[in-house]
Design a protein around this motif. Structure first.
Motif, PDB file in Angstrom:
ATOM      1  N   PHE A 203     -84.386   6.589 -52.303  1.00  0.00           N
ATOM      2  CA  PHE A 203     -84.251   5.681 -53.442  1.00  0.00           C
ATOM      3  C   PHE A 203     -84.059   4.225 -53.022  1.00  0.00           C
ATOM      4  CE2 PHE A 203     -82.756   9.710 -55.464  1.00  0.00           C
ATOM      5  CZ  PHE A 203     -83.779   9.806 -56.394  1.00  0.00           C
ATOM      6  N   ALA A 204     -83.871   3.987 -51.736  1.00  0.00           N
ATOM      7  CA  ALA A 204     -83.675   2.608 -51.266  1.00  0.00           C
ATOM      8  C   ALA A 204     -84.898   1.744 -51.539  1.00  0.00           C
ATOM      9  CB  ALA A 204     -83.347   2.601 -49.781  1.00  0.00           C
ATOM     10  N   SER A 205     -86.080   2.364 -51.557  1.00  0.00           N
ATOM     11  CA  SER A 205     -87.320   1.606 -51.722  1.00  0.00           C
ATOM     12  C   SER A 205     -87.433   0.963 -53.099  1.00  0.00           C
ATOM     13  CB  SER A 205     -88.528   2.509 -51.479  1.00  0.00           C
ATOM     14  OG  SER A 205     -88.532   3.590 -52.397  1.00  0.00           O
ATOM     15  N   VAL A 206     -86.726   1.508 -54.106  1.00  0.00           N
ATOM     16  CA  VAL A 206     -86.875   0.979 -55.463  1.00  0.00           C
ATOM     17  C   VAL A 206     -86.234  -0.401 -55.599  1.00  0.00           C
ATOM     18  CG1 VAL A 206     -86.915   3.317 -56.412  1.00  0.00           C
ATOM     19  CG2 VAL A 206     -84.768   2.030 -56.375  1.00  0.00           C
ATOM     20  N   THR A 211     -91.384  -5.676 -62.163  1.00  0.00           N
ATOM     21  CA  THR A 211     -91.601  -5.218 -63.540  1.00  0.00           C
ATOM     22  C   THR A 211     -92.777  -4.250 -63.640  1.00  0.00           C
ATOM     23  OG1 THR A 211     -90.746  -7.322 -64.386  1.00  0.00           O
ATOM     24  CG2 THR A 211     -92.050  -5.966 -65.900  1.00  0.00           C
ATOM     25  N   VAL A 212     -93.876  -4.566 -62.963  1.00  0.00           N
ATOM     26  CA  VAL A 212     -95.071  -3.704 -63.036  1.00  0.00           C
ATOM     27  C   VAL A 212     -94.774  -2.325 -62.487  1.00  0.00           C
ATOM     28  CG1 VAL A 212     -97.439  -3.430 -62.247  1.00  0.00           C
ATOM     29  CG2 VAL A 212     -96.628  -5.686 -62.911  1.00  0.00           C
ATOM     30  N   GLN A 213     -94.054  -2.258 -61.361  1.00  0.00           N
ATOM     31  CA  GLN A 213     -93.737  -0.968 -60.759  1.00  0.00           C
ATOM     32  C   GLN A 213     -92.838  -0.132 -61.673  1.00  0.00           C
ATOM     33  OE1 GLN A 213     -93.516  -3.908 -58.827  1.00  0.00           O
ATOM     34  NE2 GLN A 213     -95.582  -3.445 -58.093  1.00  0.00           N
ATOM     35  N   TRP A 214     -91.856  -0.775 -62.318  1.00  0.00           N
ATOM     36  CA  TRP A 214     -90.969  -0.032 -63.216  1.00  0.00           C
ATOM     37  C   TRP A 214     -91.709   0.440 -64.461  1.00  0.00           C
ATOM     38  CZ3 TRP A 214     -86.988   2.369 -61.732  1.00  0.00           C
ATOM     39  CH2 TRP A 214     -86.155   1.856 -60.732  1.00  0.00           C
ATOM     40  N   ILE A 215     -92.678  -0.344 -64.927  1.00  0.00           N
ATOM     41  CA  ILE A 215     -93.510   0.100 -66.054  1.00  0.00           C
ATOM     42  C   ILE A 215     -94.298   1.343 -65.653  1.00  0.00           C
ATOM     43  CG2 ILE A 215     -95.514  -0.486 -67.476  1.00  0.00           C
ATOM     44  CD1 ILE A 215     -94.464  -3.359 -67.563  1.00  0.00           C
ATOM     45  N   ALA A 216     -94.840   1.326 -64.431  1.00  0.00           N
ATOM     46  CA  ALA A 216     -95.586   2.491 -63.942  1.00  0.00           C
ATOM     47  C   ALA A 216     -94.679   3.711 -63.826  1.00  0.00           C
ATOM     48  CB  ALA A 216     -96.229   2.168 -62.590  1.00  0.00           C
ATOM     49  N   ILE A 217     -93.428   3.514 -63.348  1.00  0.00           N
ATOM     50  CA  ILE A 217     -92.473   4.614 -63.248  1.00  0.00           C
ATOM     51  C   ILE A 217     -92.174   5.195 -64.633  1.00  0.00           C
ATOM     52  CG2 ILE A 217     -90.022   5.121 -62.850  1.00  0.00           C
ATOM     53  CD1 ILE A 217     -91.432   5.204 -60.273  1.00  0.00           C
ATOM     54  N   LEU A 218     -91.929   4.311 -65.606  1.00  0.00           N
ATOM     55  CA  LEU A 218     -91.652   4.767 -66.970  1.00  0.00           C
ATOM     56  C   LEU A 218     -92.851   5.501 -67.565  1.00  0.00           C
ATOM     57  CD1 LEU A 218     -89.693   1.711 -68.443  1.00  0.00           C
ATOM     58  CD2 LEU A 218     -88.796   4.005 -67.996  1.00  0.00           C
ATOM     59  N   TYR A 219     -94.051   5.008 -67.272  1.00  0.00           N
ATOM     60  CA  TYR A 219     -95.252   5.686 -67.763  1.00  0.00           C
ATOM     61  C   TYR A 219     -95.324   7.103 -67.197  1.00  0.00           C
ATOM     62  CZ  TYR A 219    -100.077   6.762 -68.885  1.00  0.00           C
ATOM     63  OH  TYR A 219    -101.197   7.372 -69.373  1.00  0.00           O
TER      64      TYR A 219
END
Length: 303
Positions: A203-206, A211-219
């Motif tokens: 989880f250290a990589s997060v 914003t774009v990466q978190w949107i992809a995670i939520l998707y």
């Protein structure tokens, strides 16, 4: 009408699953397979549990818990690790095409378990579909990323996990609600992945996510973790495992489009021809006339 609804649900599930492959391919270079799976199914189970409670679905009985947990580990722990790891080595389109071996594997496993009958027509369809996959994967090796065959094999292994789950989960779902069953199975997998990722420091990589990466995670969590598997469970409740698995042929189309639009991955001729061969093979294998209603085991044998 129930079976048609099941097939339509499976098609939508597979279409969304294809976009999830593209999102996974985008994220996998920024994190690891364990943490990505933990996010996907952790978010998924948080969304599924309230749905199961609001629907007042029947929960799996005590005698089914060992089987539910085993299927959860198989499909929501091992499957995402293989799935995510495969996309480190291969493209979204090739990965989705390798995953399209699912109908073939499902037919073989269903026949082995006595759930569906493997006939000459189904065998011919299996051969055509496998030939299409081989053409698409082998003919494009020269233009594929280095070591793409490793990703292809990992994705086929992931498809095997999915086929085992699809065949084995159906009778368990019949004794409980589809969302309740999926919530418990997904929860088992999410806990396992979260613990393993935390132990490895994944989880250290997060910390570097924008914003774009978190949107992809939520998707991935909302659509690839909750919606896809609600629809898949709904479909398995209403039609045979093979008919549900056939819908996975939508997956490569969506993955190829996402890969081309977001990742600039090429769509080569061999992918298109191979995909058409997969469609033909699956059509041949699954358009066999149903057994007469008076035949023994006809309901279980319909392909």
């Amino acid at each position: 009408m129930g079976e048609i609804a099941g097939v339509l649900a499976a098609l939508v599930s597979s279409g969304l699953g294809g976009t999830a492959i593209g999102a996974t391919r985008y994220l996998i270079g920024l994190t690891d397979p364990l943490s990505l799976g933990a996010f996907r199914f952790g978010i998924g189970v948080v969304l599924l549990l309230p749905v199961a409670l609001l629907r007042r679905e029947r929960w799996p009985g005590a005698r089914d818990w060992p089987a539910v947990a085993a299927l959860g580990l198989l499909f929501f722990a091992l499957f995402p690790v293989l799935f995510n790891a495969s996309l480190i080595h291969t493209t979204a389109a090739r990965g989705a095409l390798a995953l399209s071996t699912l109908p073939v594997l499902t037919m073989l496993i269903a026949a082995l378990f006595g759930v569906e009958r493997l006939t000459r027509r189904k065998s011919a369809g299996v051969s055509i579909a496998m030939g299409g996959v081989a053409l698409a994967l082998l003919a494009g090796l020269a233009n594929a990323p280095e070591g793409a065959w490793r990703g292809d094999l990992l994705m086929v292994a992931a498809a095997l996990c999915m086929a085992l789950y699809s065949v084995s989960a159906r009778p368990l779902m019949a004794r409980s609600g589809p969302v309740a069953f999926t919530s418990i199975a997904m929860g088992v997998g999410a806990i396992c992945l979260t613990a393993a990722s935390a132990f490895r420091g994944g989880f250290a990589s997060v910390a570097n996510f924008g914003t774009v990466q978190w949107i992809a995670i939520l998707y991935l969590g909302v659509f690839g973790g909750a919606v896809v598997f609600i629809l898949w469970a709904y479909a398995l409740e209403r039609t045979t495992p093979t008919r549900v698995a056939v819908s996975i042929t939508v997956n490569p189309i969506m993955a190829a489009l996402v890969g081309a639009l977001l990742l600039h991955e090429p769509i080569a001729w061999n992918l298109i021809v191979g995909l058409l061969a997969v469609f033909l093979g699956i059509w041949v294998a699954t358009t066999e006339p149903s057994w007469p209603s008076g035949s023994a085991g006809s309901a279980a044998r319909r392909g």
